[in-house]
Scaffold this motif. Structure first.
Motif, PDB file in Angstrom:
ATOM      1  N   ILE A  25      13.605  25.550  17.068  1.00  0.00           N
ATOM      2  CA  ILE A  25      14.154  24.820  18.203  1.00  0.00           C
ATOM      3  C   ILE A  25      15.682  24.766  18.109  1.00  0.00           C
ATOM      4  O   ILE A  25      16.385  24.862  19.097  1.00  0.00           O
ATOM      5  N   ARG A  26      16.203  24.605  16.897  1.00  0.00           N
ATOM      6  CA  ARG A  26      17.648  24.453  16.681  1.00  0.00           C
ATOM      7  C   ARG A  26      18.017  25.054  15.329  1.00  0.00           C
ATOM      8  O   ARG A  26      17.139  25.415  14.562  1.00  0.00           O
ATOM      9  N   ASN A  27      19.298  25.126  15.046  1.00  0.00           N
ATOM     10  CA  ASN A  27      19.754  25.603  13.740  1.00  0.00           C
ATOM     11  C   ASN A  27      19.691  24.456  12.740  1.00  0.00           C
ATOM     12  O   ASN A  27      20.385  23.451  12.902  1.00  0.00           O
ATOM     13  N   GLN A  28      18.847  24.611  11.741  1.00  0.00           N
ATOM     14  CA  GLN A  28      18.822  23.666  10.633  1.00  0.00           C
ATOM     15  C   GLN A  28      18.211  24.316   9.404  1.00  0.00           C
ATOM     16  O   GLN A  28      17.549  25.341   9.496  1.00  0.00           O
ATOM     17  N   LEU A  29      18.480  23.691   8.294  1.00  0.00           N
ATOM     18  CA  LEU A  29      17.897  24.100   7.022  1.00  0.00           C
ATOM     19  C   LEU A  29      16.983  22.972   6.572  1.00  0.00           C
ATOM     20  O   LEU A  29      17.394  21.814   6.534  1.00  0.00           O
ATOM     21  N   TRP A  30      15.735  23.315   6.271  1.00  0.00           N
ATOM     22  CA  TRP A  30      14.766  22.341   5.782  1.00  0.00           C
ATOM     23  C   TRP A  30      14.598  22.527   4.281  1.00  0.00           C
ATOM     24  O   TRP A  30      14.420  23.653   3.810  1.00  0.00           O
ATOM     25  N   LEU A  31      14.621  21.435   3.542  1.00  0.00           N
ATOM     26  CA  LEU A  31      14.410  21.454   2.093  1.00  0.00           C
ATOM     27  C   LEU A  31      13.019  20.911   1.789  1.00  0.00           C
ATOM     28  O   LEU A  31      12.630  19.854   2.309  1.00  0.00           O
ATOM     29  N   PHE A  32      12.303  21.632   0.944  1.00  0.00           N
ATOM     30  CA  PHE A  32      10.983  21.225   0.498  1.00  0.00           C
ATOM     31  C   PHE A  32      11.019  21.151  -1.031  1.00  0.00           C
ATOM     32  O   PHE A  32      10.788  22.154  -1.702  1.00  0.00           O
ATOM     33  N   PRO A  33      11.349  19.991  -1.594  1.00  0.00           N
ATOM     34  CA  PRO A  33      11.416  19.862  -3.055  1.00  0.00           C
ATOM     35  C   PRO A  33      10.025  19.883  -3.692  1.00  0.00           C
ATOM     36  O   PRO A  33       9.048  19.385  -3.124  1.00  0.00           O
ATOM     37  N   TYR A  34       9.967  20.469  -4.886  1.00  0.00           N
ATOM     38  CA  TYR A  34       8.742  20.528  -5.677  1.00  0.00           C
ATOM     39  C   TYR A  34       9.023  19.867  -7.020  1.00  0.00           C
ATOM     40  O   TYR A  34      10.153  19.904  -7.528  1.00  0.00           O
ATOM     41  N   ASP A  35       7.976  19.284  -7.628  1.00  0.00           N
ATOM     42  CA  ASP A  35       8.164  18.651  -8.927  1.00  0.00           C
ATOM     43  C   ASP A  35       8.253  19.707 -10.031  1.00  0.00           C
ATOM     44  O   ASP A  35       8.217  20.911  -9.752  1.00  0.00           O
ATOM     45  N   GLU A  36       8.332  19.260 -11.260  1.00  0.00           N
ATOM     46  CA  GLU A  36       8.474  20.180 -12.408  1.00  0.00           C
ATOM     47  C   GLU A  36       7.288  21.129 -12.546  1.00  0.00           C
ATOM     48  O   GLU A  36       7.416  22.201 -13.115  1.00  0.00           O
ATOM     49  N   ASP A  37       6.129  20.731 -12.010  1.00  0.00           N
ATOM     50  CA  ASP A  37       4.934  21.567 -12.090  1.00  0.00           C
ATOM     51  C   ASP A  37       4.777  22.476 -10.880  1.00  0.00           C
ATOM     52  O   ASP A  37       3.793  23.217 -10.779  1.00  0.00           O
ATOM     53  N   GLY A  38       5.707  22.406  -9.918  1.00  0.00           N
ATOM     54  CA  GLY A  38       5.627  23.243  -8.731  1.00  0.00           C
ATOM     55  C   GLY A  38       4.786  22.658  -7.609  1.00  0.00           C
ATOM     56  O   GLY A  38       4.468  23.340  -6.640  1.00  0.00           O
ATOM     57  N   VAL A  39       4.429  21.384  -7.736  1.00  0.00           N
ATOM     58  CA  VAL A  39       3.644  20.704  -6.706  1.00  0.00           C
ATOM     59  C   VAL A  39       4.612  20.071  -5.695  1.00  0.00           C
ATOM     60  O   VAL A  39       5.601  19.451  -6.093  1.00  0.00           O
TER      61      VAL A  39
END
Length: 129
Positions: A25-39
């Motif tokens: 829809i627009r210009n943005q960057l989404w961050l999806f953090p994961y824990d130390e185990d990759g979850v």
């Protein structure tokens, strides 16, 4: 039965971001953090107005790292949202690659995706330099 979530596959990550963000829809960057185990952590961070230009890479990478440090993330997934075709221009691809490389200096980047006019697609991650 109370099962703990496992480490998602690349296909799981793509399906998850596709459901959460969808077509651009627009210009943005989404961050999806994961824990130390990759979850996946229960945190999603959109950063609005991010241009796909190399001049923003240093400040953008530092912002991503600060957010992930604050969340105690072990790695991060990035979703680049921008209206337009699926294919990145050479300038856009250079900006994405440079940002991923800058973030990887301090934090693993698990995945990178592009949200475009019709869908969400996985982007290849270049080998760490």
């Amino acid at each position: 039965m109370n099962e703990e979530p496992g480490v998602p596959t690349d296909a799981d990550l793509l399906e998850s971001v596709r459901c959460l963000v969808g077509p651009a829809i627009r210009n943005q960057l989404w961050l999806f953090p994961y824990d130390e185990d990759g979850v996946p952590m229960q945190l999603v961070v959109p950063i609005e107005g991010v241009p796909f230009t190399p001049d923003v890479v240093p400040r953008l990478a530092e912002a991503v790292l600060e957010i992930c440090r604050s969340a105690d993330a072990g790695s991060v997934g990035l979703l680049w949202e921008r209206p337009g075709p699926q294919r990145l221009t050479p300038r856009e691809a250079a900006a994405v690659d440079a940002t991923v490389t800058a973030i990887r200096a301090d934090l693993p980047v698990r995945a990178s995706f592009l949200s475009w006019d019709d869908d969400v697609t996985a982007l290849p991650l270049r080998a760490a330099a």
